[in-house]
Motif scaffolding. Structure first.
Motif, PDB file in Angstrom:
ATOM      1  N   ALA A 244       0.842  -1.195   0.000  1.00 47.86           N
ATOM      2  CA  ALA A 244       0.000   0.000   0.000  1.00 47.86           C
ATOM      3  C   ALA A 244       0.876   1.244   0.000  1.00 47.86           C
ATOM      4  N   PRO A 245       0.434   2.329  -0.655  1.00 49.27           N
ATOM      5  CA  PRO A 245       1.193   3.575  -0.584  1.00 49.27           C
ATOM      6  C   PRO A 245       1.218   4.120   0.837  1.00 49.27           C
ATOM      7  N   ALA A 246       2.277   4.810   1.189  1.00 46.41           N
ATOM      8  CA  ALA A 246       2.342   5.464   2.491  1.00 46.41           C
ATOM      9  C   ALA A 246       1.304   6.572   2.564  1.00 46.41           C
ATOM     10  N   ARG A 247       0.789   6.791   3.748  1.00 44.89           N
ATOM     11  CA  ARG A 247      -0.225   7.826   3.926  1.00 44.89           C
ATOM     12  C   ARG A 247       0.397   9.201   3.696  1.00 44.89           C
ATOM     13  N   HIS A 248      -0.352  10.067   3.011  1.00 45.12           N
ATOM     14  CA  HIS A 248       0.129  11.416   2.786  1.00 45.12           C
ATOM     15  C   HIS A 248      -1.049  12.353   2.557  1.00 45.12           C
ATOM     16  N   THR A 249      -0.749  13.651   2.529  1.00 45.55           N
ATOM     17  CA  THR A 249      -1.791  14.673   2.462  1.00 45.55           C
ATOM     18  C   THR A 249      -1.852  15.286   1.076  1.00 45.55           C
ATOM     19  N   LEU A 250      -3.060  15.328   0.546  1.00 49.99           N
ATOM     20  CA  LEU A 250      -3.329  15.976  -0.737  1.00 49.99           C
ATOM     21  C   LEU A 250      -4.204  17.193  -0.487  1.00 49.99           C
ATOM     22  N   ALA A 251      -3.714  18.361  -0.863  1.00 46.92           N
ATOM     23  CA  ALA A 251      -4.505  19.585  -0.761  1.00 46.92           C
ATOM     24  C   ALA A 251      -5.177  19.846  -2.106  1.00 46.92           C
TER      25      ALA A 251
ATOM     26  N   ARG B 256      -9.561   7.003  -1.531  1.00 41.39           N
ATOM     27  CA  ARG B 256      -8.284   6.302  -1.397  1.00 41.39           C
ATOM     28  C   ARG B 256      -7.836   6.342   0.059  1.00 41.39           C
ATOM     29  N   ALA B 257      -7.667   5.170   0.642  1.00 44.27           N
ATOM     30  CA  ALA B 257      -7.412   5.071   2.081  1.00 44.27           C
ATOM     31  C   ALA B 257      -6.101   5.720   2.498  1.00 44.27           C
ATOM     32  N   HIS B 258      -5.143   5.836   1.587  1.00 45.14           N
ATOM     33  CA  HIS B 258      -3.835   6.383   1.952  1.00 45.14           C
ATOM     34  C   HIS B 258      -3.792   7.910   1.882  1.00 45.14           C
ATOM     35  N   LEU B 259      -4.883   8.550   1.454  1.00 43.05           N
ATOM     36  CA  LEU B 259      -4.873  10.000   1.284  1.00 43.05           C
ATOM     37  C   LEU B 259      -5.651  10.706   2.384  1.00 43.05           C
ATOM     38  N   ASP B 260      -5.037  11.728   2.953  1.00 48.09           N
ATOM     39  CA  ASP B 260      -5.742  12.704   3.779  1.00 48.09           C
ATOM     40  C   ASP B 260      -6.014  13.904   2.879  1.00 48.09           C
ATOM     41  N   VAL B 261      -7.260  14.187   2.603  1.00 48.97           N
ATOM     42  CA  VAL B 261      -7.628  15.229   1.642  1.00 48.97           C
ATOM     43  C   VAL B 261      -8.012  16.500   2.389  1.00 48.97           C
ATOM     44  N   ASP B 262      -7.339  17.594   2.055  1.00 50.80           N
ATOM     45  CA  ASP B 262      -7.629  18.907   2.632  1.00 50.80           C
ATOM     46  C   ASP B 262      -8.146  19.798   1.507  1.00 50.80           C
ATOM     47  N   VAL B 263      -9.440  20.108   1.523  1.00 45.40           N
ATOM     48  CA  VAL B 263     -10.030  20.964   0.496  1.00 45.40           C
ATOM     49  C   VAL B 263      -9.869  22.423   0.935  1.00 45.40           C
ATOM     50  N   ILE B 264      -9.127  23.178   0.144  1.00 43.99           N
ATOM     51  CA  ILE B 264      -8.863  24.591   0.429  1.00 43.99           C
ATOM     52  C   ILE B 264      -9.634  25.421  -0.587  1.00 43.99           C
ATOM     53  N   ASP B 265     -10.784  25.903  -0.191  1.00 50.49           N
ATOM     54  CA  ASP B 265     -11.653  26.674  -1.075  1.00 50.49           C
ATOM     55  C   ASP B 265     -11.296  28.150  -0.943  1.00 50.49           C
ATOM     56  N   LEU B 266     -10.816  28.750  -2.024  1.00 46.76           N
ATOM     57  CA  LEU B 266     -10.378  30.144  -1.955  1.00 46.76           C
ATOM     58  C   LEU B 266     -11.524  31.102  -1.692  1.00 46.76           C
ATOM     59  N   ASP B 267     -12.748  30.687  -1.943  1.00 51.61           N
ATOM     60  CA  ASP B 267     -13.881  31.539  -1.601  1.00 51.61           C
ATOM     61  C   ASP B 267     -14.004  31.694  -0.089  1.00 51.61           C
ATOM     62  N   THR B 268     -13.547  30.691   0.643  1.00 49.33           N
ATOM     63  CA  THR B 268     -13.530  30.751   2.112  1.00 49.33           C
ATOM     64  C   THR B 268     -12.241  31.382   2.619  1.00 49.33           C
ATOM     65  N   VAL B 269     -11.126  31.046   1.991  1.00 45.67           N
ATOM     66  CA  VAL B 269      -9.825  31.588   2.403  1.00 45.67           C
ATOM     67  C   VAL B 269      -9.753  33.094   2.181  1.00 45.67           C
ATOM     68  N   ARG B 270     -10.349  33.579   1.100  1.00 48.55           N
ATOM     69  CA  ARG B 270     -10.336  35.002   0.735  1.00 48.55           C
ATOM     70  C   ARG B 270      -8.893  35.553   0.672  1.00 48.55           C
TER      71      ARG B 270
END
Length: 203
Positions: A17-24, A50-64
């Motif tokens: 299995a792939p190592a766990r990592h973060t996808l933004a 995908r079990a190996h991915l921690d997904v961080d959704v960065i919505d620029l409408d919120t980030v401003r």
């Protein structure tokens, strides 16, 4: 497992299995009436499966991004999320042969946080499917020492391709393209993370 509970690359390799990592996932449009949440939401669901991915959704409408000021908690939070990511996917429309100004500003706010990390693209628009915006973004990320992957996910005339639930009418081609992009991003994310750990990246 590491002390934090995250699977190490060696342990992951032993199980296949792939190592766990973060996808933004950066949702790059802030325009009123934008279609970005539909496309971005669909892709985030593909990645989260995908079990190996921690997904961080960065919505620029919120980030401003235009309101961010260096040193403020909001700026530091944004910078920290980018720094913590091992890979990125930019979800972008095409506006007049280019990409949205808030996306460019958000990218330009940071520099070393992008270094030696892979970037993929999910684009949408008219007949071109946003690919002209992607080609310009490749130049921007090259200047920031990031590595853009070749494969993309592209939706021409995107507003005709999704149902009311935010799913493609014909999911097979889109899912195949997303899988190819995610496979390549995983390879690059882990390879470059191991490289950065072994030796500092010199920009």
């Amino acid at each position: 497992m590491s002390a934090s509970g995250t699977q190490t690359p060696a342990a992951a390799a032993s199980t296949g299995a792939p190592a766990r990592h973060t996808l933004a996932v950066l949702v790059g449009s802030t325009r009123e009436g934008r279609f970005a949440p539909v496309v971005g939401g669909w892709f985030a669901r593909q990645a989260a499966a995908r079990a190996h991915l921690d997904v961080d959704v960065i919505d620029l409408d919120t980030v401003r991004p235009y309101e961010l000021r260096y040193g403020t908690p909001e700026f530091e939070e944004f910078a920290g999320r980018i720094a913590a990511a091992d890979a990125f996917v930019v979800v972008t429309p095409e506006y007049n042969h280019s990409f949205p100004a808030p996306l460019k500003h958000a990218i330009d706010l940071l520099n070393p946080q992008w270094h030696a990390k892979p970037v993929g693209f999910v684009s949408y628009g008219g007949i071109s499917g946003g690919l002209r915006a992607v080609e310009q973004l490749r130049l921007v990320f090259a200047e920031l020492h990031a590595m853009t992957v070749r494969e993309t996910v592209s939706f021409p005339l995107a507003w005709t391709l999704f149902d009311k639930n935010g799913e493609p009418h014909d999911p097979a081609p889109a899912t195949k393209a997303a899988d190819t992009l995610l496979d390549q991003l995983t390879w690059w994310a882990l390879t470059l993370r191991e490289g950065r750990a072994a030796r500092p990246y010199g920009a």
